[in-house]
Design a protein around this motif. Sequence first.
Motif, PDB file in Angstrom:
ATOM      1  N   UNK A   9       0.859  -1.255  -0.040  1.00 29.71           N
ATOM      2  CA  UNK A   9       0.011   0.020   0.196  1.00 29.71           C
ATOM      3  C   UNK A   9       0.912   1.318  -0.090  1.00 29.71           C
ATOM      4  N   UNK A  10       2.099   1.267   0.397  1.00 28.46           N
ATOM      5  CA  UNK A  10       3.110   2.192   0.442  1.00 28.46           C
ATOM      6  C   UNK A  10       3.973   2.572  -0.747  1.00 28.46           C
ATOM      7  N   UNK A  11       3.747   1.943  -1.742  1.00 25.51           N
ATOM      8  CA  UNK A  11       4.734   1.662  -3.008  1.00 25.51           C
ATOM      9  C   UNK A  11       4.260   3.073  -3.776  1.00 25.51           C
ATOM     10  N   UNK A  12       5.532   3.722  -4.459  1.00 20.92           N
ATOM     11  CA  UNK A  12       5.145   4.942  -4.967  1.00 20.92           C
ATOM     12  C   UNK A  12       4.852   4.394  -6.625  1.00 20.92           C
ATOM     13  N   UNK A  13       4.035   5.228  -7.040  1.00 23.53           N
ATOM     14  CA  UNK A  13       3.682   4.737  -8.501  1.00 23.53           C
ATOM     15  C   UNK A  13       4.159   5.899  -9.544  1.00 23.53           C
ATOM     16  N   UNK A  14       4.464   6.998  -9.247  1.00 21.19           N
ATOM     17  CA  UNK A  14       4.703   7.933 -10.053  1.00 21.19           C
ATOM     18  C   UNK A  14       6.150   8.291 -10.547  1.00 21.19           C
ATOM     19  N   UNK A  15       7.077   7.440 -10.052  1.00 24.53           N
ATOM     20  CA  UNK A  15       8.644   7.811 -10.203  1.00 24.53           C
ATOM     21  C   UNK A  15       8.876   6.758 -10.897  1.00 24.53           C
ATOM     22  N   UNK A  16      10.294   7.184 -11.644  1.00 31.28           N
ATOM     23  CA  UNK A  16      10.724   6.209 -12.502  1.00 31.28           C
ATOM     24  C   UNK A  16      11.112   4.788 -12.083  1.00 31.28           C
ATOM     25  N   UNK A  17      11.817   4.918 -10.761  1.00 23.77           N
ATOM     26  CA  UNK A  17      12.316   3.808  -9.937  1.00 23.77           C
ATOM     27  C   UNK A  17      11.055   3.096  -9.424  1.00 23.77           C
ATOM     28  N   UNK A  18       9.978   3.826  -9.133  1.00 20.35           N
ATOM     29  CA  UNK A  18       8.721   2.973  -8.174  1.00 20.35           C
ATOM     30  C   UNK A  18       9.233   2.546  -7.017  1.00 20.35           C
ATOM     31  N   UNK A  19       8.857   1.246  -6.446  1.00 18.75           N
ATOM     32  CA  UNK A  19       9.179   1.110  -5.391  1.00 18.75           C
ATOM     33  C   UNK A  19       9.662  -0.604  -5.154  1.00 18.75           C
ATOM     34  N   UNK A  20      10.532  -0.871  -4.349  1.00 20.39           N
ATOM     35  CA  UNK A  20      11.053  -2.067  -4.308  1.00 20.39           C
ATOM     36  C   UNK A  20      10.852  -2.678  -2.899  1.00 20.39           C
ATOM     37  N   UNK A  21      10.352  -3.763  -2.505  1.00 20.72           N
ATOM     38  CA  UNK A  21      10.095  -4.478  -1.316  1.00 20.72           C
ATOM     39  C   UNK A  21      10.799  -5.810  -1.328  1.00 20.72           C
ATOM     40  N   UNK A  22      11.787  -5.853  -0.097  1.00 16.92           N
ATOM     41  CA  UNK A  22      12.214  -7.028   0.107  1.00 16.92           C
ATOM     42  C   UNK A  22      11.932  -7.322   1.310  1.00 16.92           C
TER      43      UNK A  22
ATOM     44  N   UNK B 172      13.010 -20.085   5.439  1.00 16.40           N
ATOM     45  CA  UNK B 172      12.510 -18.787   5.098  1.00 16.40           C
ATOM     46  C   UNK B 172      12.603 -18.355   3.688  1.00 16.40           C
ATOM     47  N   UNK B 173      11.900 -17.542   3.361  1.00 16.43           N
ATOM     48  CA  UNK B 173      11.993 -16.931   2.013  1.00 16.43           C
ATOM     49  C   UNK B 173      11.883 -15.686   1.811  1.00 16.43           C
ATOM     50  N   UNK B 174      12.758 -14.983   0.934  1.00 15.14           N
ATOM     51  CA  UNK B 174      12.654 -13.258   0.655  1.00 15.14           C
ATOM     52  C   UNK B 174      11.604 -13.308  -0.673  1.00 15.14           C
ATOM     53  N   UNK B 175      10.748 -12.466  -0.404  1.00 16.33           N
ATOM     54  CA  UNK B 175       9.921 -12.000  -1.512  1.00 16.33           C
ATOM     55  C   UNK B 175      10.485 -10.682  -1.888  1.00 16.33           C
ATOM     56  N   UNK B 176      10.534 -10.439  -3.097  1.00 16.54           N
ATOM     57  CA  UNK B 176      11.087  -9.310  -3.781  1.00 16.54           C
ATOM     58  C   UNK B 176       9.974  -8.923  -4.861  1.00 16.54           C
ATOM     59  N   UNK B 177       9.272  -7.823  -4.356  1.00 15.15           N
ATOM     60  CA  UNK B 177       8.093  -7.390  -5.038  1.00 15.15           C
ATOM     61  C   UNK B 177       8.647  -5.673  -5.505  1.00 15.15           C
TER      62      UNK B 177
END
Length: 711
Positions: free
Chosen positions: A367-380, A428-433
Amino acid sequence: MDDQVYNQIITFIWNIANDCLVHIYNKGDYRKIILPMIVIRRFDAVLEPTKKEVLEFKKQLDENDVLEQDDAICNIIGEAFCNSSPYTLKDLKARTRQQQLRADFSLYLDGFSKNVQEIIDKFKFRNEIDTLVDNDILGMLIEKFVDPQINLGSRPVYYDDGKTIKLPALDNHSMGTAFEHLLLRFNEENNVTEAGEHFTPRDIVELMADIAFIPVAHRITSTTYRIYDGACGTGGILTVADNRIHELAEAAEKKVSIHLYGQELQPETYAIARADMLIKGEGEQSEHIFYGSTISNDGFSRETYDFMISNPPFGTPWKKDLEAWGYKDKKEITDSRYIINYSGDPEYTIVPNVGDPQMLFLANNVSKMKKDTQLGSRIVEVHSGSSLFTGSIGGGESNLRRYIIENDWLEAIVALPEKLFYNTPIGTFLWIVTNKKPKERKGKVQLIDATSLKASLRKNLGEKNCEITYDIRRQIMDIYMAFDNANSEYSKVFDNIQFAYYSVDILRPLRLAVHLTDENFALFKKNVDDNPLYSVLVAVKEILYQESLLDYNDFITQVQVVATGKNVKMNTKREKLIRTYFTIVDEAAKKVYKKQYPNEEPNPLYGKFDPIAEGYASTVEFESDKDLKDNEIIPLSYEGGIDAFFKTEILPFTPDAWIDEDSTKIGYELSFTKYFYKPVQLRDLTDIIADIKGIEAETDGLLAEIIEVDL
């Protein structure tokens, strides 16, 4: 900090606890004293060199009747915090009278600026001062913590030349590691297992930071980036992330400004995170560490971030969050992070089972991902294996997986070795979103099996018996960056649709035979007080002249006719009684229909409808037999979809079946076992026979020797 120095510090602190607190506190309670004293000493070490300057400046402020002095004092010494009392810890170690020490130590604590006061309060340390004084150990405790042979400060101690380091600094992550190690030792005697809930080993943090930044290092520009951890613990992940992005930016000759944000529920770990932000001179950053539950009390509502790296708790109930909301059931949740508008459903729920909160943290990050930037957001984010597949279809876990994958945000998942963490042996597992995948990764997910990539520790730390070394981290990153060209033993790439499936219910018609036997009538008369219905059924039997019928539809039609003639009203309750006492399921009977379409012919859906050609007065829809209901899981990638699957896999075996269209749901799950399963190679039969013959030869005559008989 090298291992030898680190181990010296751990041993030093442990010895303080054993020397000063034994017989006064249980080992599980050592933390109440040792942890706040470490933090206070770290503050004290920073402020020691400027104490004289502070006291002189404070005198001027007092003379000018300045009441709010913190900001002015912090400004003149260039720190984010200060202590305006007359003392340092070294000044207090010489106190011999306990009552004087009590007063002076309290004055010392009160002299800290407000931002430190909150930290001390979170430790509830003042509650312990009386116990320490009454047992004559406060002075001893202070003296040991200011020992010149150990540096608990965040800055190195130099020799007199001012250039050569005598004692290295205890940095933030080393501080967090020490914190975790001490908790393990304090708690092991009391069988407390909380250690590990709030701290991630540095080797895993380093890997997470690499995965977060290296794939987009070429896209990092000279600008401001925001990094967030919704379960920040002592702040170690934020610190390592901050260092890593600065390293990459510097290598690319870019200048970046980094703002760190975190939230933590445990008061001690929150206090340490805040303290280390202040100690690093980042007063503003320390204000970005929020105390409270991320799930029910989002400290950064409507904020967005460039990078979100986290190790949230898993396998622990979050019922307290429901209570904090004032709810009794998770269905009452309305938080827009967890109840969204998706797939035509304005109340699409991504709320998981109350027994495990990890997917809530992932939803919070999404819910806190940036949508309007070139890089956007990365979640690990670190997860247990359950987040890959648990949850019923249409439930929160499956819905969140669907939401992420259908939006093409899931970039990769890395399976880590077991026993990497302090308090759990599980894998354990790393989710990369990310919401800005590179072109070559669009529509695809990379699964990396790194479970065998590990190095053994010389000595276990709690459950942790292995680590990811620098070389192994490089190997994992090489696999990650190679994407679809990586070694297939460790990496596989799939289209998003491969993880999706339909769940559909397959129905079959209800077939009822009618038995109007004397026994059934007697049973009905005995148990049911409904003489009007009884008289109708007796009359129907006389009309039909038979006890058994295979067509329930004709029978119930006759019942309706007779009931109308007798002015007996038929309803659902009475028909249910008839079915209970006079019918039985019989495969030889005709299908029971529940609805007629006299003026139209709906499109036949296999066994659900029969047209007029089968002998009925009109097209009819059949009633399903609940006991014959079956559920089918159909891959979304199945060629031709549900219809083709039904024709190929179901109809040849049950030609009277049909699909319950209202039951169709879409689910998502991932299975590393399915894709990376390696069957055990069976031994060749000739080798087994040879072994058996060898054993026979070795034991030849053994039985005779045992029983002393000449065979």
